[in-house]
Write a protein that holds these residues in place. Structure first.
Motif, PDB file in Angstrom:
ATOM      1  N   SER A 197       0.814  -1.216   0.000  1.00  0.00           N
ATOM      2  CA  SER A 197       0.000   0.000   0.000  1.00  0.00           C
ATOM      3  C   SER A 197       0.846   1.264   0.000  1.00  0.00           C
ATOM      4  CB  SER A 197      -0.927   0.013   1.218  1.00  0.00           C
ATOM      5  OG  SER A 197      -0.177   0.082   2.414  1.00  0.00           O
ATOM      6  N   SER A 198       2.119   1.133   0.350  1.00  0.00           N
ATOM      7  CA  SER A 198       3.025   2.285   0.413  1.00  0.00           C
ATOM      8  C   SER A 198       4.451   1.777   0.214  1.00  0.00           C
ATOM      9  CB  SER A 198       2.885   2.987   1.769  1.00  0.00           C
ATOM     10  OG  SER A 198       3.657   4.153   1.821  1.00  0.00           O
ATOM     11  N   PRO A 199       4.822   1.420  -1.033  1.00  0.00           N
ATOM     12  CA  PRO A 199       6.114   0.780  -1.305  1.00  0.00           C
ATOM     13  C   PRO A 199       7.302   1.557  -0.743  1.00  0.00           C
ATOM     14  CG  PRO A 199       4.715   0.664  -3.234  1.00  0.00           C
ATOM     15  CD  PRO A 199       4.009   1.562  -2.252  1.00  0.00           C
ATOM     16  N   LEU A 200       8.308   0.813  -0.295  1.00  0.00           N
ATOM     17  CA  LEU A 200       9.467   1.403   0.359  1.00  0.00           C
ATOM     18  C   LEU A 200      10.425   2.014  -0.665  1.00  0.00           C
ATOM     19  CD1 LEU A 200      10.260  -1.487   2.888  1.00  0.00           C
ATOM     20  CD2 LEU A 200       8.615   0.391   3.116  1.00  0.00           C
ATOM     21  N   PRO A 201      11.027   3.150  -0.354  1.00  0.00           N
ATOM     22  CA  PRO A 201      12.026   3.739  -1.252  1.00  0.00           C
ATOM     23  C   PRO A 201      13.313   2.923  -1.232  1.00  0.00           C
ATOM     24  CG  PRO A 201      11.924   4.982   0.790  1.00  0.00           C
ATOM     25  CD  PRO A 201      10.822   3.958   0.864  1.00  0.00           C
ATOM     26  N   PHE A 202      14.107   3.037  -2.293  1.00  0.00           N
ATOM     27  CA  PHE A 202      15.334   2.238  -2.353  1.00  0.00           C
ATOM     28  C   PHE A 202      16.439   2.968  -3.108  1.00  0.00           C
ATOM     29  CE2 PHE A 202      12.720   0.825  -5.992  1.00  0.00           C
ATOM     30  CZ  PHE A 202      13.596   1.030  -7.045  1.00  0.00           C
ATOM     31  N   PHE A 203      17.663   2.503  -2.858  1.00  0.00           N
ATOM     32  CA  PHE A 203      18.876   3.008  -3.510  1.00  0.00           C
ATOM     33  C   PHE A 203      19.663   1.788  -3.963  1.00  0.00           C
ATOM     34  CE2 PHE A 203      23.380   4.253  -3.314  1.00  0.00           C
ATOM     35  CZ  PHE A 203      23.393   5.481  -3.973  1.00  0.00           C
ATOM     36  N   VAL A 204      19.811   1.613  -5.272  1.00  0.00           N
ATOM     37  CA  VAL A 204      20.454   0.425  -5.829  1.00  0.00           C
ATOM     38  C   VAL A 204      21.715   0.811  -6.588  1.00  0.00           C
ATOM     39  CG1 VAL A 204      20.241  -1.442  -7.520  1.00  0.00           C
ATOM     40  CG2 VAL A 204      18.311  -0.900  -6.033  1.00  0.00           C
ATOM     41  N   VAL A 205      22.825   0.143  -6.262  1.00  0.00           N
ATOM     42  CA  VAL A 205      24.053   0.243  -7.054  1.00  0.00           C
ATOM     43  C   VAL A 205      24.323  -1.155  -7.601  1.00  0.00           C
ATOM     44  CG1 VAL A 205      26.489   0.861  -7.104  1.00  0.00           C
ATOM     45  CG2 VAL A 205      24.937   2.052  -5.538  1.00  0.00           C
ATOM     46  N   PRO A 206      24.028  -1.402  -8.878  1.00  0.00           N
ATOM     47  CA  PRO A 206      24.150  -2.759  -9.427  1.00  0.00           C
ATOM     48  C   PRO A 206      25.596  -3.183  -9.623  1.00  0.00           C
ATOM     49  CG  PRO A 206      23.569  -1.219 -11.155  1.00  0.00           C
ATOM     50  CD  PRO A 206      23.543  -0.437  -9.865  1.00  0.00           C
ATOM     51  N   CYS A 207      25.796  -4.500  -9.629  1.00  0.00           N
ATOM     52  CA  CYS A 207      27.137  -5.032  -9.891  1.00  0.00           C
ATOM     53  C   CYS A 207      27.014  -6.345 -10.650  1.00  0.00           C
ATOM     54  CB  CYS A 207      27.916  -5.198  -8.595  1.00  0.00           C
ATOM     55  SG  CYS A 207      29.649  -5.643  -8.883  1.00  0.00           S
ATOM     56  N   CYS A 208      27.235  -7.483  -9.981  1.00  0.00           N
ATOM     57  CA  CYS A 208      27.202  -8.779 -10.657  1.00  0.00           C
ATOM     58  C   CYS A 208      25.773  -9.128 -11.062  1.00  0.00           C
ATOM     59  CB  CYS A 208      27.778  -9.862  -9.751  1.00  0.00           C
ATOM     60  SG  CYS A 208      29.498  -9.562  -9.287  1.00  0.00           S
ATOM     61  N   SER A 209      25.611  -9.561 -12.298  1.00  0.00           N
ATOM     62  CA  SER A 209      24.285  -9.798 -12.854  1.00  0.00           C
ATOM     63  C   SER A 209      23.789 -11.198 -12.513  1.00  0.00           C
ATOM     64  CB  SER A 209      24.324  -9.610 -14.376  1.00  0.00           C
ATOM     65  OG  SER A 209      23.026  -9.655 -14.920  1.00  0.00           O
ATOM     66  N   ARG A 210      22.585 -11.267 -11.940  1.00  0.00           N
ATOM     67  CA  ARG A 210      21.978 -12.538 -11.546  1.00  0.00           C
ATOM     68  C   ARG A 210      20.504 -12.555 -11.955  1.00  0.00           C
ATOM     69  NH1 ARG A 210      26.678 -13.300 -10.612  1.00  0.00           N
ATOM     70  NH2 ARG A 210      27.672 -13.924  -8.653  1.00  0.00           N
ATOM     71  N   SER A 211      19.997 -13.758 -12.198  1.00  0.00           N
ATOM     72  CA  SER A 211      18.568 -13.933 -12.432  1.00  0.00           C
ATOM     73  C   SER A 211      17.851 -13.938 -11.087  1.00  0.00           C
ATOM     74  CB  SER A 211      18.309 -15.249 -13.167  1.00  0.00           C
ATOM     75  OG  SER A 211      18.579 -16.349 -12.298  1.00  0.00           O
ATOM     76  N   LEU A 212      16.520 -14.024 -11.106  1.00  0.00           N
ATOM     77  CA  LEU A 212      15.779 -14.083  -9.847  1.00  0.00           C
ATOM     78  C   LEU A 212      16.056 -15.368  -9.081  1.00  0.00           C
ATOM     79  CD1 LEU A 212      12.230 -12.522 -10.382  1.00  0.00           C
ATOM     80  CD2 LEU A 212      14.374 -11.445  -9.704  1.00  0.00           C
ATOM     81  N   ALA A 213      16.585 -16.382  -9.759  1.00  0.00           N
ATOM     82  CA  ALA A 213      16.954 -17.622  -9.078  1.00  0.00           C
ATOM     83  C   ALA A 213      18.332 -17.525  -8.442  1.00  0.00           C
ATOM     84  CB  ALA A 213      16.918 -18.795 -10.055  1.00  0.00           C
ATOM     85  N   GLY A 214      19.046 -16.420  -8.685  1.00  0.00           N
ATOM     86  CA  GLY A 214      20.378 -16.239  -8.131  1.00  0.00           C
ATOM     87  C   GLY A 214      21.487 -16.749  -9.023  1.00  0.00           C
ATOM     88  N   SER A 215      21.138 -17.284 -10.198  1.00  0.00           N
ATOM     89  CA  SER A 215      22.141 -17.811 -11.116  1.00  0.00           C
ATOM     90  C   SER A 215      22.757 -16.682 -11.940  1.00  0.00           C
ATOM     91  CB  SER A 215      21.500 -18.830 -12.068  1.00  0.00           C
ATOM     92  OG  SER A 215      20.820 -19.836 -11.351  1.00  0.00           O
ATOM     93  N   SER A 216      24.006 -16.860 -12.342  1.00  0.00           N
ATOM     94  CA  SER A 216      24.638 -15.867 -13.208  1.00  0.00           C
ATOM     95  C   SER A 216      23.839 -15.746 -14.497  1.00  0.00           C
ATOM     96  CB  SER A 216      26.077 -16.285 -13.534  1.00  0.00           C
ATOM     97  OG  SER A 216      26.874 -16.265 -12.371  1.00  0.00           O
ATOM     98  N   TYR A 217      23.525 -14.532 -14.864  1.00  0.00           N
ATOM     99  CA  TYR A 217      22.700 -14.326 -16.059  1.00  0.00           C
ATOM    100  C   TYR A 217      22.955 -12.926 -16.589  1.00  0.00           C
ATOM    101  CZ  TYR A 217      18.637 -14.131 -19.145  1.00  0.00           C
ATOM    102  OH  TYR A 217      17.821 -14.011 -20.236  1.00  0.00           O
ATOM    103  N   ARG A 218      23.272 -12.841 -17.874  1.00  0.00           N
ATOM    104  CA  ARG A 218      23.470 -11.536 -18.494  1.00  0.00           C
ATOM    105  C   ARG A 218      22.195 -11.133 -19.222  1.00  0.00           C
ATOM    106  NH1 ARG A 218      28.548  -8.780 -21.501  1.00  0.00           N
ATOM    107  NH2 ARG A 218      27.450  -6.909 -22.208  1.00  0.00           N
TER     108      ARG A 218
END
Length: 383
Positions: A197-218
């Motif tokens: 109902s009131s999504p939380l704010p966030f700050f993201v600095v991306p690095c290593c690319s992963r899928s939602l399963a946590g596997s390496s994925y470009r």
């Protein structure tokens, strides 16, 4: 892929400006705060350094991110660091608290807590650095593995044998996802699931690319000439950074002209989105916007690198928090909340399909995070 530079000022440079100029964070404020933090903490952190897989110079990177967050929070919440509160008789605005995902060595959490901002950090594996901090800081560092709620719903976790975190945080918590690897794309999903109902704010600095399963994925780069790419091309500040990076290129061998051309293509800001980390940033932004976030793109400049940072929910929080001097008082209606949850599950199911579906992805995630907890996973060089 980060663009490594030296002698670079610390700042957050908004990719898109225009009418938002008055709301962005002043570069000189960030630089001044970084200089103060460096003077106050850098030498102490260097002398007490115990991490064998990381350079003590990484402390400066954490201090620069802390400076950016302190000034970002000043603009969003009116919150000031403890030193300024002590010097002023005027009450400071309340700060809702933060959580640092995959907090690693804990330096960022340590500095922010010492500066008077309440919060905590958690990581899959306890780090040696944690033991060098005061007791009150160690109590805010938790050894847990994160298992997303959509995965918890399809698995039996009674016998997992590890403390878990499902990403449920108090209302209005600010989420930090700095080089959080497999948690990067999950960050906006987690922010919305934690408080639909009131999504939380966030700050993201991306690095290593992963899928939602946590596997390496470009992830594939975004389509050519999309709005994100066009904003980079027309931004004069991005062009200045291009020039600075180009001047620092030093090919070591081979055809120097060809190597130089490749480096320019890979490392200029206009070519950023074709890199692995650029595609990850674009994917994270796309997912966030799909589930309803307003996301801003900034170039995060630190002493050792230039990277992209994504800030979700800043404008809405700033307007409502400053206006009300506290948490927002107009959450979504129930039907809007249900729509957000439905959209989240559509995104999760679609993104997990590449790994065989939600249940398969959930099992892959648990096995990988358990290996990280047991010390078998790779420790990120920055954390």
């Amino acid at each position: 892929m980060e663009r490594r530079l030296t002698s670079r000022n610390v700042s957050l440079d908004w990719v898109e400006r225009g009418h938002q100029n008055r709301n962005t964070v002043s570069a000189h404020l960030i630089q001044n705060t970084y200089a103060r933090l460096k003077l106050q903490y850098a030498e102490k952190l260097r002398q007490s350094w115990v991490e064998q897989l990381e350079s003590p110079n990484q402390a400066l990177e954490h201090l620069s991110v802390a400076a950016c967050l302190i000034e970002l929070w000043r603009s969003m919440y009116g919150a000031r660091p403890a030193t300024e509160q002590e010097q002023s008789l005027k009450n400071t605005a309340p700060f809702p608290g933060f959580v640092d995902l995959a907090c690693g060595n804990g330096i960022l959490v340590y500095v922010l807590l010492m500066e008077g901002y309440k919060g905590l950090g958690f990581d899959a594996c306890r780090r040696k650095s944690w033991e060098t901090f005061p007791t009150e800081i160690r109590e805010c560092l938790e050894e847990r593995i994160f298992i997303p709620r959509p995965f918890v719903d399809v698995l039996d976790l009674q016998e997992i044998g590890v403390e878990i975190h499902t990403g449920d945080f108090p209302d209005n918590t600010f989420i930090i996802s700095d080089h959080a690897d497999e948690l990067t794309v999950w960050t906006p999903i987690m922010a919305a699931l934690s408080s639909p109902s009131s999504p939380l704010p966030f700050f993201v600095v991306p690095c290593c690319s992963r899928s939602l399963a946590g596997s390496s994925y470009r992830y594939p780069p975004p389509k050519e000439r999309d709005p994100m790419q066009r904003s980079l091309d027309r931004d004069p500040e991005a062009r200045k950074v291009d020039d600075a990076i180009e001047q620092n290129l030093q090919p070591a061998s081979g055809d120097l002209r060809a190597l130089r051309a490749i480096k320019i293509e890979e490392k200029t800001e206009s070519g950023f989105l074709n890199s692995m980390i650029g595609s990850l940033a674009a994917k994270t932004m796309s997912v966030a916007e799909e589930i309803g976030f307003n996301v801003e793109k900034t170039w995060l400049r630190t002493p050792g690198a230039i990277n992209m940072a994504l800030i979700g929910g800043r404008q809405q929080v700033t307007g409502e928090w400053i206006k009300n001097r506290g948490p927002r008082d107009s959450p979504m209606e129930q039907d809007q909340t249900d729509a957000v949850l439905k959209k989240i599950m559509e995104v999760v199911e679609r993104e997990c399909s590449k790994d065989g579906g939600v249940q398969v992805a959930a099992r892959l995630w648990v096995e990988r995070t358990k290996s990280l907890h047991q010390g078998q996973g790779k420790v990120h060089e920055v954390k």
